[in-house]
Design a protein around this motif. Structure first.
Motif, short mmCIF file in Angstrom:
data_model
loop_
_atom_site.label_atom_id
_atom_site.label_comp_id
_atom_site.label_asym_id
_atom_site.label_seq_id
_atom_site.Cartn_x
_atom_site.Cartn_y
_atom_site.Cartn_z
N PRO A 45 0.78 -1.24 0.00
CA PRO A 45 0.00 0.00 0.00
C PRO A 45 0.81 1.29 0.00
O PRO A 45 0.23 2.36 0.09
CB PRO A 45 -0.81 -0.11 1.29
CG PRO A 45 0.06 -0.90 2.20
CD PRO A 45 0.75 -1.90 1.30
N ASP A 46 2.10 1.23 -0.10
CA ASP A 46 2.89 2.44 -0.03
C ASP A 46 3.38 2.83 -1.41
O ASP A 46 4.26 2.15 -1.94
CB ASP A 46 4.07 2.22 0.91
CG ASP A 46 4.84 3.50 1.19
OD1 ASP A 46 4.30 4.58 0.94
OD2 ASP A 46 5.98 3.40 1.66
N PRO A 47 2.86 3.81 -2.09
CA PRO A 47 1.85 4.75 -1.61
C PRO A 47 0.41 4.29 -1.88
O PRO A 47 -0.50 4.72 -1.23
CB PRO A 47 2.15 6.01 -2.41
CG PRO A 47 2.68 5.50 -3.71
CD PRO A 47 3.42 4.23 -3.37
N LEU A 48 0.20 3.43 -2.87
CA LEU A 48 -1.13 2.96 -3.23
C LEU A 48 -0.92 1.72 -4.10
O LEU A 48 -0.01 1.69 -4.91
CB LEU A 48 -1.87 4.04 -4.04
CG LEU A 48 -3.10 3.65 -4.84
CD1 LEU A 48 -4.27 3.46 -3.89
CD2 LEU A 48 -3.44 4.70 -5.86
N ASP A 49 -1.74 0.73 -3.91
CA ASP A 49 -1.64 -0.47 -4.75
C ASP A 49 -3.05 -0.86 -5.18
O ASP A 49 -3.88 -1.18 -4.35
CB ASP A 49 -0.98 -1.62 -3.99
CG ASP A 49 -0.70 -2.84 -4.87
OD1 ASP A 49 -1.09 -2.84 -6.05
OD2 ASP A 49 -0.10 -3.79 -4.37
N THR A 50 -3.30 -0.80 -6.47
CA THR A 50 -4.62 -1.15 -7.01
C THR A 50 -4.73 -2.63 -7.33
O THR A 50 -5.76 -3.07 -7.82
CB THR A 50 -4.90 -0.34 -8.28
OG1 THR A 50 -3.91 -0.67 -9.26
CG2 THR A 50 -4.88 1.16 -8.00
N MET A 51 -3.65 -3.39 -7.08
CA MET A 51 -3.59 -4.83 -7.40
C MET A 51 -3.70 -5.08 -8.91
O MET A 51 -4.10 -6.15 -9.33
CB MET A 51 -4.64 -5.62 -6.63
CG MET A 51 -4.38 -5.71 -5.14
SD MET A 51 -2.78 -6.43 -4.70
CE MET A 51 -2.99 -8.12 -5.24
N PHE A 52 -3.31 -4.11 -9.70
CA PHE A 52 -3.27 -4.27 -11.15
C PHE A 52 -2.07 -5.14 -11.48
O PHE A 52 -0.92 -4.73 -11.33
CB PHE A 52 -3.15 -2.89 -11.81
CG PHE A 52 -3.19 -2.90 -13.30
CD1 PHE A 52 -4.27 -3.41 -13.99
CD2 PHE A 52 -2.15 -2.35 -14.04
CE1 PHE A 52 -4.33 -3.39 -15.37
CE2 PHE A 52 -2.18 -2.32 -15.42
CZ PHE A 52 -3.28 -2.85 -16.08
N ARG A 53 -2.32 -6.38 -11.88
CA ARG A 53 -1.27 -7.35 -12.18
C ARG A 53 -1.55 -7.95 -13.57
O ARG A 53 -1.95 -9.09 -13.71
CB ARG A 53 -1.22 -8.48 -11.14
CG ARG A 53 -1.08 -8.03 -9.69
CD ARG A 53 0.28 -7.40 -9.42
NE ARG A 53 0.52 -7.20 -8.00
CZ ARG A 53 0.25 -6.09 -7.33
NH1 ARG A 53 -0.32 -5.07 -7.95
NH2 ARG A 53 0.52 -5.98 -6.05
#
Length: 102
Positions: A45-53
């Motif tokens: 989450p640092d800075p933000l994680d959209t889980m786009f994989r």
């Protein structure tokens, strides 16, 4: 520029498609864009994680009208393999869970 490099950034954006198109808009005609993304990586989450994989084809689809010269998923192992290689995998996983909750 002749080349734009976007390395492990798209998973931190709420609109990766718009960003990819903006990159395409600034490249000179005949130029290139090199995009890398994680395929197997835990939530960070640092800075933000959209889980786009995305898979390579999904990355290429972000730039309609562009020709993909090469698409490749590198065999660099997975987070699971990395975790199991730790001296104390359960502790490493617990730390990751606590970090994510914080």
């Amino acid at each position: 520029p002749d080349l734009v490099i976007c390395s492990n950034l798209l998973e931190h954006l709420t609109d990766p498609r718009s960003f990819a198109r903006a990159c395409g808009a600034i490249v000179k005609p005949g130029g290139h864009i090199l995009i890398t993304v994680p395929r197997s990586f835990p939530y960070h989450p640092d800075p933000l994680d959209t889980m786009f994989r995305p898979a390579p084809a999904e990355v290429a689809a972000l730039l309609p009208g562009w020709e993909a010269i090469a698409q490749q998923e590198l065999a660099a192992g997975s987070y699971r393999q990395e975790l199991l290689a730790q001296p104390r995998p359960a502790l490493a996983l617990a730390r990751q869970v606590v970090r994510s909750l914080m």
